[in-house]
Design an enzyme around this catalytic site. Sequence first.
Site, PDB file in Angstrom:
ATOM      1  N   ARG A  58       0.867  -1.174   0.000  1.00 29.26           N
ATOM      2  CA  ARG A  58       0.000   0.000   0.000  1.00 29.26           C
ATOM      3  C   ARG A  58       0.909   1.230   0.000  1.00 29.26           C
ATOM      4  NH1 ARG A  58      -1.675  -0.186   6.447  1.00 29.26           N
ATOM      5  NH2 ARG A  58      -0.207   1.439   7.053  1.00 29.26           N
ATOM      6  N   CYS A  69       2.162   7.705  -6.499  1.00 24.92           N
ATOM      7  CA  CYS A  69       2.906   8.934  -6.760  1.00 24.92           C
ATOM      8  C   CYS A  69       2.038  10.136  -6.416  1.00 24.92           C
ATOM      9  CB  CYS A  69       3.321   8.977  -8.229  1.00 24.92           C
ATOM     10  SG  CYS A  69       3.991  10.562  -8.751  1.00 24.92           S
ATOM     11  N   GLU A  78      -1.909   7.295   7.197  1.00 30.70           N
ATOM     12  CA  GLU A  78      -0.476   7.321   7.503  1.00 30.70           C
ATOM     13  C   GLU A  78       0.372   7.725   6.291  1.00 30.70           C
ATOM     14  OE1 GLU A  78      -0.179   4.080  11.155  1.00 30.70           O
ATOM     15  OE2 GLU A  78       0.391   3.444   9.140  1.00 30.70           O
ATOM     16  N   CYS A 101       7.777  13.717 -10.521  1.00 34.56           N
ATOM     17  CA  CYS A 101       8.268  14.246  -9.244  1.00 34.56           C
ATOM     18  C   CYS A 101       9.571  15.016  -9.430  1.00 34.56           C
ATOM     19  CB  CYS A 101       8.440  13.112  -8.246  1.00 34.56           C
ATOM     20  SG  CYS A 101       6.872  12.430  -7.657  1.00 34.56           S
ATOM     21  N   GLU A 107      -5.372   5.084  16.123  1.00 30.90           N
ATOM     22  CA  GLU A 107      -5.078   3.653  16.104  1.00 30.90           C
ATOM     23  C   GLU A 107      -4.285   3.277  17.351  1.00 30.90           C
ATOM     24  OE1 GLU A 107      -3.125   2.012  12.720  1.00 30.90           O
ATOM     25  OE2 GLU A 107      -4.373   3.090  11.264  1.00 30.90           O
ATOM     26  N   TRP A 139       4.082  -6.376  13.802  1.00 30.75           N
ATOM     27  CA  TRP A 139       5.229  -5.883  13.050  1.00 30.75           C
ATOM     28  C   TRP A 139       6.430  -5.523  13.921  1.00 30.75           C
ATOM     29  CZ3 TRP A 139       5.817  -0.959  14.801  1.00 30.75           C
ATOM     30  CH2 TRP A 139       4.654  -0.316  15.272  1.00 30.75           C
ATOM     31  N   GLU A 146      -2.137  -8.893   8.076  1.00 31.23           N
ATOM     32  CA  GLU A 146      -2.635  -8.417   9.368  1.00 31.23           C
ATOM     33  C   GLU A 146      -3.568  -9.407  10.060  1.00 31.23           C
ATOM     34  OE1 GLU A 146      -2.131  -3.646   8.597  1.00 31.23           O
ATOM     35  OE2 GLU A 146      -4.047  -4.586   8.083  1.00 31.23           O
ATOM     36  N   LYS A 147      -3.499 -10.673   9.654  1.00 30.95           N
ATOM     37  CA  LYS A 147      -4.418 -11.638  10.266  1.00 30.95           C
ATOM     38  C   LYS A 147      -4.078 -11.947  11.725  1.00 30.95           C
ATOM     39  CE  LYS A 147      -2.024 -15.636   8.128  1.00 30.95           C
ATOM     40  NZ  LYS A 147      -1.199 -14.875   7.169  1.00 30.95           N
ATOM     41  N   PHE A 148      -2.853 -11.608  12.158  1.00 33.07           N
ATOM     42  CA  PHE A 148      -2.496 -11.814  13.562  1.00 33.07           C
ATOM     43  C   PHE A 148      -2.248 -10.500  14.295  1.00 33.07           C
ATOM     44  CE2 PHE A 148      -1.042 -15.910  11.621  1.00 33.07           C
ATOM     45  CZ  PHE A 148      -2.061 -16.686  12.159  1.00 33.07           C
TER      46      PHE A 148
END
Length: 686
Positions: free
Chosen positions: A116, A120, A155, A165, A319, A327, A367-369
Amino acid sequence: MDKRRVTDEKRLLHGGDYNPDQWLTYPDILEEDVKLMKLAHTNTFSVGIFAWAALEPEEGRYAFDWLDKVIEGIDSIGGRFILATPSGARPAWMSKAHPEVLRTDAYRRKHLHGARHNHCFSSPYYREKTQEMNRKLAERYGNHPALLMWHISNEYGGECHCDLCQENFRTFLKNKYDNDLDKLNHSWWGPFWSHTITDWEQIESPSPIGESAVHGMNLDWRRFVSHQTIDFYKSEIEPLRELTPSIPITTNFMSDNPEFVPFTGLDYSEFAKEVDVISWDAYPAWHNDWEDTATTASRTAFLNDHFYTMKNQPFLLMESTPSAVNWHDVNKAKRPGMHYLSSMQMLAHGSDSILYFQWRKSRGSSEKFHGAVVDHDRSSENRVFKEVAQLGQAMEEVSEKVTGYRRVADVAILYDVESDWALKDAQGFGLKTKHYGETLQKHYQSFWDKNIAVDIVTKEQDISAYKLLIVPMLYMMSEETAITLQTFVKNGGTLVSTYLTGLVDESDLTHMGGWLKPLRETFGIEPLETDTFYPSDKNTMVYKGFEYEIKDYATIMEAKGANVLGQYESDFYEGTPALTEHAYYEGKAYYIGARLEQRFHDAFYEELIKKMDLKPALAASHKRGVSIQSREANGMQTIFIMNFTEKTQTLTLHERVLDSQSGEYIEGDLKLKPYDVRIVEKSKEA
């Protein structure tokens, strides 16, 4: 009062990120969610954050029916929703059809679709599509009575080095330097290694190959990345400001992890000007093996005060986790009681919410855990769910007492992200021992331990009302900032600064003639050199009859009118000043020449606290690890007494307060179990 300030709500927000788009083929799950939300005493949910593929499954075909039903479910239990714009995670069809949206990394490699936040910020198509999506969301949901606020993307961070850019970077520089290459070359010190620029087209963003030696360019690139990110955000919100001008807008800020220091990827001091409410995502590593719980709590408090001071109003915890993350190097579960305690700390330091990532654990992917309110067992009877519900009940009880909160701090610490960027770039001193953010947190800890409120300010903010200003390691300092600090002391303020301060200007060029004249006059010293230590090097300083260990850095200096409070005890600069005090007009300036152990900070600041008569929120005696913080609203102080230790603590209250739980007045000894929290009240004038 700002009409767009979400904290006008008379209840604290409890809930979090909800991703029903992952469960659209499981209608029983979506029905179950609504029932569990009520059982968990939750009232607010962020929806749509990563839902672009569900909202626009193919280009130009929108699907909102599923979101209508989700919002109806939240509304049916008296809940509110924070509607997110989904630009943080783009759908695969877009990456395939319009590859310009994909980022190019610093090695000039185009990203593939995945993960994710790899879009740009310069892409005209992506800007057009985000505005189109956001306009449709505002048209459909902007007047919904349960809409609380807008959550823009997620974020923000990262950078792109594509041709678009590069061209925007050159335009940014032309504006900054008045289209004058001579000005740019002087600022970047172009003649060094023949880096003189003779045509704007010669400029490219810094490449990691060989590492850019042009520090002025590196600094301007980081400024550009912030500028371009904020510009993209401002483009995103245009339809929302047009169609829903009274709905507040936020985007979730964060910290640098795993260090848990202020975020350096963007200049949040600039970004904060563009949001109505500050929100941030906090994931401290509780129960780690490198520091005690109280130190982790102090570092968390520093970040809370950092975000509060950005707008001097309550912020939102957007959050957090009720259990563990996925992580950290080691993803340890919160021990019983820690979720309640750590959440209460957030409220105590100015948050008007406890929101989680995430409501329900994902069934698949990365993110399942990651921790969630609802686990894979779908139960309301497990420990985590029960602790969330307990907290929700407590928040309902305290809401009326703390909304409308304001605070006044007599102490401030100055943090500057641009100076942090420049210091990290500096090829000198200890390349791995600069630790700017952590150093500020260590100074802060001495006040947190004593329950003294501290603001974390930027160089642009007004400092005139503070009694004590602490400016550690402000490596990059303009003459304007030096004069501001001088004026602060001249008018009666007390200033503390340290080694590695004031060495370069705002272009990362060293000051001609050495230390700036306003600093020499204010501190009454002349820094001569900086000694950098190997881990095995030893030196000490004596202050007030106690010896303190020095590590990493020592400034060798001459006193030019300053009173010497401490001297180095060894090496070739034995007997020279290490700590000075200088009376300057109506104020005083202290210079700490070396990096000293925490025990010194505690002793030094304790002396200043007494001299300056700085008062905590509540007169009490206790051991380290107990934190007492106050929220003032409606003429009353709601005071949180928190035990961040694994032992029962007894503290002595030196004034009479009302116990919120029992409704009785208490004074004298008060026992706190491990991770315990007590909430008391007193009149603000008491």
